[in-house]
Write an enzyme that holds these catalytic residues in place. Structure first.
Site, PDB file in Angstrom:
ATOM      1  CE  LYS A  26      69.675  41.337  61.911  1.00 15.93           C
ATOM      2  NZ  LYS A  26      69.693  42.639  63.003  1.00 15.93           N
ATOM      3  NE  ARG A  96      66.716  42.064  65.925  1.00 15.45           N
ATOM      4  CZ  ARG A  96      67.089  43.296  66.458  1.00 15.45           C
ATOM      5  NH1 ARG A  96      66.570  43.813  65.488  1.00 15.45           N
ATOM      6  NH2 ARG A  96      66.126  42.878  67.869  1.00 15.45           N
ATOM      7  N   GLY A 105      66.585  48.314  56.275  1.00 13.67           N
ATOM      8  CA  GLY A 105      65.128  48.684  56.340  1.00 13.67           C
ATOM      9  C   GLY A 105      64.924  47.953  55.328  1.00 13.67           C
ATOM     10  CG  MET A 107      64.120  42.164  53.443  1.00 15.71           C
ATOM     11  SD  MET A 107      64.998  40.486  53.346  1.00 15.71           S
ATOM     12  CE  MET A 107      66.565  40.929  53.997  1.00 15.71           C
ATOM     13  NE  ARG A 340      74.019  47.030  59.565  1.00 18.71           N
ATOM     14  CZ  ARG A 340      72.645  47.769  59.407  1.00 18.71           C
ATOM     15  NH1 ARG A 340      71.574  45.923  58.528  1.00 18.71           N
ATOM     16  NH2 ARG A 340      71.999  48.808  59.226  1.00 18.71           N
ATOM     17  CG  HIS A 461      73.861  61.769  20.623  1.00 17.25           C
ATOM     18  ND1 HIS A 461      72.996  62.846  21.558  1.00 17.25           N
ATOM     19  CD2 HIS A 461      74.880  61.733  20.174  1.00 17.25           C
ATOM     20  CE1 HIS A 461      73.967  64.114  21.129  1.00 17.25           C
ATOM     21  NE2 HIS A 461      75.445  63.484  20.216  1.00 17.25           N
ATOM     22  CB  SER A 779      89.733  50.251  19.286  1.00 16.11           C
ATOM     23  OG  SER A 779      89.213  50.759  20.481  1.00 16.11           O
ATOM     24  CB  CYS A 849      86.901  53.310  22.433  1.00 15.57           C
ATOM     25  SG  CYS A 849      87.204  52.412  20.641  1.00 15.57           S
ATOM     26  CE1 TYR A 869      92.704  51.638  23.708  1.00 10.69           C
ATOM     27  CE2 TYR A 869      94.547  50.637  23.008  1.00 10.69           C
ATOM     28  CZ  TYR A 869      93.943  51.226  23.100  1.00 10.69           C
ATOM     29  OH  TYR A 869      92.857  51.474  21.112  1.00 10.69           O
TER      30      TYR A 869
END
Ligand code: PEP
Ligand code: MG
Length: 901
Positions: A26, A96, A105, A107, A340, A461, A779, A849, A869
């Site tokens: 702000k 503010r 909203g 603070m 903003r 799981h 991997s 992975c 990858y």
């Protein structure tokens, strides 16, 4: 002397829009707007590092602050030609909050500060509006009492309502000056009663109180929670903006509004916003009066509207992004109070980024950087219809849990996987609710709309499996007590007991469980998504594969842009036949017979039954991937996971296999381990039972041969899990090659394949140089590697990890290490593993992975350390594609900046 306070006003500002870290969003926006000549009321910003100092020094201010505040107030009085507390023409200010990242909203704000018994008279005289002056005063006393002093909002609102009732008035705007005057006196009496002192009349005392309240709100519960949920870390604190008040409530020639430079829902390039005549900002937020659409302002006040339209164009050009602005019209004159970067829906994020690129406002690279992982994630999943009233939704919350897989799901509570299958067959929608899940539950999980577990974390799981399917899942639900016998789900905290069959709605994005059946909507994939993802693919270096166990998942992943399979967990195939679900039981029997067998011969017999199933699955997967590499992992979990633990089921199994119940019980007891995660699992199983490896390799290679003959190109990569030593891996790769080469030779074809390993244990990472002598690829299984490096159970750590992430508690980690890779610790092992592995074998293919392969920050790290990858669950493939492109752009920028310096 350290500077803590920064002035803006009369066309000049100490700072600009780039000073977000120091001035907050702000403050920086106000400075910037002032500088570019927009009509901004003057003021000053107390920096965010003052807030940092405040918390680091036992809530004390820096010594210089007092002097600097006094000087800046004097400067403000000079620029505005008004004085705080002046009994004739007083200066009033707003106070503010504003941190570097927007926290709407979360603070505090205090308006009309500077009013007291004397200055209120001055305000009435200066504006010629006594009613307005006393209304402003009562608003100030009300805000100060609640926000600064923490007094009850309801007590004050109650007094306001009684006053209106007494006067037989409904609308605030109809209350006369005398009504407000009386209310101020009542509020002040209440203040004295509560605080034991009079309401402060001295504006400077009021100002210090308000500044303290704004700093205090930085660590308020809701602000801390918001930062945690939004993953906002590393900020110094909030700034405090003290600014001359302008009034939208001086009459019908005044008003206040909020607007966006483009539509924040659709992203369309239209001026979008609300306006409320004769009102202050808080009236818009409070929602008591209904604002009109911005287009109405064009009719009511064409001049102010035209000016605002100009500001819209100017600000968007300046910031090169959609802006969310607050403005006030005071007696026909427009003032800008805030600008903003506007929050927007995921669909709008893509549309605005694409449109702005086409408008040449930003580059393709910038467009790519503007997309956040959540934007992608939220595009794919159904959500609770936004039309559902917020209050009624809130009243239905029964529990909060860990948001394992986003999206929403609705169904009837079902407490067993078998029942879930049964109900689903009958066309019912179910939510599978379990304390935790195991491979036995997979079929029930597959048919459920969503999954809720009382325990577990993000790599439990339930979470891992559900993520693979993109199925809404909440784990570790706080205070949810499941009674399988009584068939109830009790949540003591909210005093509710739900029965099996009751409707439940899960919001997996937020981790919130609601009772009842909520309407869901699935947003359509916008065109802009496809356009921007194509741009990203053109930039990234890292390949993106998927973790998929079934041909369906593989096909889905291809749609999401996967370039191969990085992990196919073969054990899931032991339990469920995804192509022909009615045949699942045959597979289950096969694996259970194998586990219960006493000797190799019996085991081989049982495995022979499984072979055709596995082969068929692999043919399906190879066909779906049509020439892309497919990494298939040999069996991994401890065998006890595949046999029933409940007596009734053991009896049933014994009957089916024609063996005694005692044999089943004995074998299950033998398999019991006190620490199964560190037990007989991974490749240790194939050292003990080489016949399992032989069957699996046979199934893979026979499937590959079959595909090859049918002219489907195949690139199998056989992966051995949980290796801890070169010799161990050597035994298993030799065995693998023996089986594979014999089959290929017999088929008389050329079929290239690779044999490699997962690196999931610290020892394997440390000795990666040796292991690479026998492995053709690595991997990194970062689920287990995180578990074993940190010594934190991936299944149980969810219970206490929130404390480790919560900055109000321990705040040890910035995020859950099972979700975002611990780059410092686990990352060090990975880096070392790659370096050493490639030293031995420069051609070593390297990927990841674990779940981290679908986490944006972790993907970026994988790029930095030179992986080939990443592999992510199908729904996360687009996130990884985007992250892989973003890191290239970020690197390029860093290099450019480095050169400049
Ligand atoms: C891992 O450990 O990271 C991994 C991918 O294997 P799993 O999750 O199946 O143990
Ligand atoms: Mg593992």
């Amino acid at each position: 002397m350290t500077k803590w306070v920064y002035f803006f006003g009369a066309g000049k500002a100490e700072g600009d829009g780039t000073w977000r870290d120091l001035l907050g969003g702000k403050g920086a926006g106000l400075a910037e707007m002032t500088k570019i000549g927009l009509p901004v009321p003057a003021g000053f910003t107390i920096s965010t590092d003052t807030c940092d100092y405040f918390y680091k020094n036992g809530k004390k201010y820096p010594a210089e602050l007092k002097k600097q505040m006094t000087e800046n107030v004097a400067k403000l009085e000079k620029v505005t030609q008004k004085k705080l507390g002046d009994p004739k023409n007083p200066l009033l200010v707003s106070v503010r909050s504003g941190s570097a990242r927007s926290m709407p909203g979360m603070m505090e704000t205090i308006l009309n500060l500077g009013l007291n018994d004397k200055s209120v008279v001055g305000l009435a005289t200066a504006t010629g509006n006594e009613r307005f002056a006393w209304d402003a005063y009562r608003r100030f006393v009300q805000m100060y009492s609640t926000v600064v002093m923490g007094m009850s909002k309801e007590d004050l609102e109650h007094r306001l309502r009684s006053m209106k009732d007494k006067l037989h008035i409904k609308e605030d705007t109809a209350v006369p000056a005398s009504g407000w005057k009386g209310l101020v006196a009542e509020y002040k009496a209440y203040f004295k009663e509560q605080a034991g002192q009079d309401f402060p009349e001295d504006p400077m005392e009021q100002l210090w109180g308000a500044v303290g309240a704004v700093f205090g709100s930085w660590m308020a519960e809701k602000a801390v929670t918001y930062r945690r949920v939004e993953k906002i870390t590393g900020l110094l604190g909030t700034g405090v903006n003290v600014q001359q008040m302008v009034f939208g409530n001086t009459g019908d020639n005044s008003g206040t509004g909020v607007c966006f430079t483009r539509d924040p829902s659709s992203g369309e390039k239209i001026f979008y916003g609300d306006y409320l005549t004769n009102a202050q900002g808080e009236d818009v937020v409070a929602g008591i009066r209904t604002p009109v659409h911005l287009t109405q302002l064009a009719k009511i006040m064409p001049k102010a509207y035209a000016q605002l339209e100009n500001v819209r164009v100017q600000l968007e050009k300046h910031y090169r992004d959609m802006q969310d602005m607050e403005f006030t019209v005071e007696d026909g004159k427009l003032y800008m109070l805030q600008t903003r970067t506007g929050k927007r829906t995921p669909a709008a994020t893509f549309k605005i980024a694409m449109d702005m690129t086409n408008e040449k406002l930003i580059t393709k690279e910038e467009a790519i950087l503007r997309i956040k992982p959540e934007d992608i994630e939220r595009l794919f999943y159904p959500v609770i219809d936004a039309k559902v009233d917020k209050k009624s939704l809130e009243s239905r919350i029964i529990a909060h849990g860990i948001n394992a897989v986003p999206g929403a799901a609705v169904g009837k509570i079902c407490l067993s996987a078998a029942d879930a299958e049964e109900w689903a067959k009958n066309g019912e929608k179910v939510i599978l609710v379990r304390r935790e899940t195991s491979p036995e539950d997979v079929a029930g999980m597959a048919v459920a709309q969503g999954i809720l577990t009382a325990t577990g974390g993000k790599t439990s799981h339930a979470a891992v499996v559900a993520r693979g399917w993109g199925k809404c899942c909440i784990v570790g639900a706080d205070g949810v007590d499941i009674d399988y016998k009584a068939k109830t789900v009790k949540v003591a905290k909210v005093g509710k007991t739900l029965k099996e069959g009751d409707w439940l709605t899960l919001d997996g994005s937020e981790g919130i469980v609601y009772s009842g059946e909520m309407p869901l909507v699935t947003p359509e994939l916008p065109k802009a998504y496809h356009v921007i993802m194509k741009w990203a693919d053109g930039i990234r270096k890292l390949r993106v594969r998927t973790n998929a166990d079934t041909p369906q998942d593989a096909r889905k992943a291809i749609e999401f842009g996967a370039e191969g399979i990085g992990l196919c967990r073969t054990e899931h195939m032991f339990f469920t036949d995804f192509e022909q679900p009615e045949k699942s039981h045959d597979r289950q029997l096969g694996i259970q017979e194998m586990i219960l067998a006493d000797n190799r011969e019996a085991r081989v017999k049982a495995l022979d039954k499984l072979l055709p199933f596995q082969r068929r699955d692999f043919v399906g997967i190879f066909t779906a991937m049509d020439g892309l590499p497919v990494t298939i992992r040999l069996v991994d979990p401890p065998l006890h996971e595949f046999v029933p633990h409940e007596h009734a089921k053991q009896v049933e199994l014994a009957k089916e296999l024609g063996i005694s119940v005692e044999t089943v019980e004995r074998r299950v007891a033998q398999l019991h381990e006190s620490n199964p995660m560190l037990g007989h699992r991974g490749c240790r199983l194939c050292i003990t039972y080489p016949e399992i490896l032989e069957m699996q390799v046979r199934a893979i290679i026979e499937a590959a041969i079959e595909c090859h003959k049918g002219r489907v190109k195949v690139l199998p990569e056989i992966m051995i899990p949980l290796t801890l030593d070169k010799k161990e891996l050597g035994i298993l790769t030799d065995a693998t090659r023996r089986v594979a080469d014999a089959l290929i030779k017999k088929a008389g074809i050329k079929l290239p394949y690779l044999v490699g390993t997962m690196i999931e244990l610290p020892r394997a990472a440390l000795l990666a140089g040796e292991i690479a002598e026998v492995a053709e690829f690595f991997s990194f299984g970062t689920n287990d590697l995180t578990q074993t490096t940190m010594g934190l159970s991936r299944d149980d750590a969810g219970r206490f990890l929130p404390d480790y992430v919560d900055e109000k508690k321990a705040g040890v980690f910035a995020g859950d290490p099972f979700q975002t890779l611990d780059q410092k610790g686990v990352g060090m092992l990975i880096r070392w593993g790659i370096e050493q592995g490639r030293k031995t074998n420069p051609k070593l293919k390297v990927g990841i992975c674990g779940e981290h392969g679908g986490d944006s920050d972790s993907v970026k790290f994988c790029h930095e350390i030179g992986m080939d990858y990443v592999s992510a669950s199908p729904f996360r493939v687009p996130i990884s594609r985007l992250a892989a492109a973003q890191v290239v752009v970020e690197d390029k920028r860093k290099a450019k900046e480095g050169k400049k310096k």
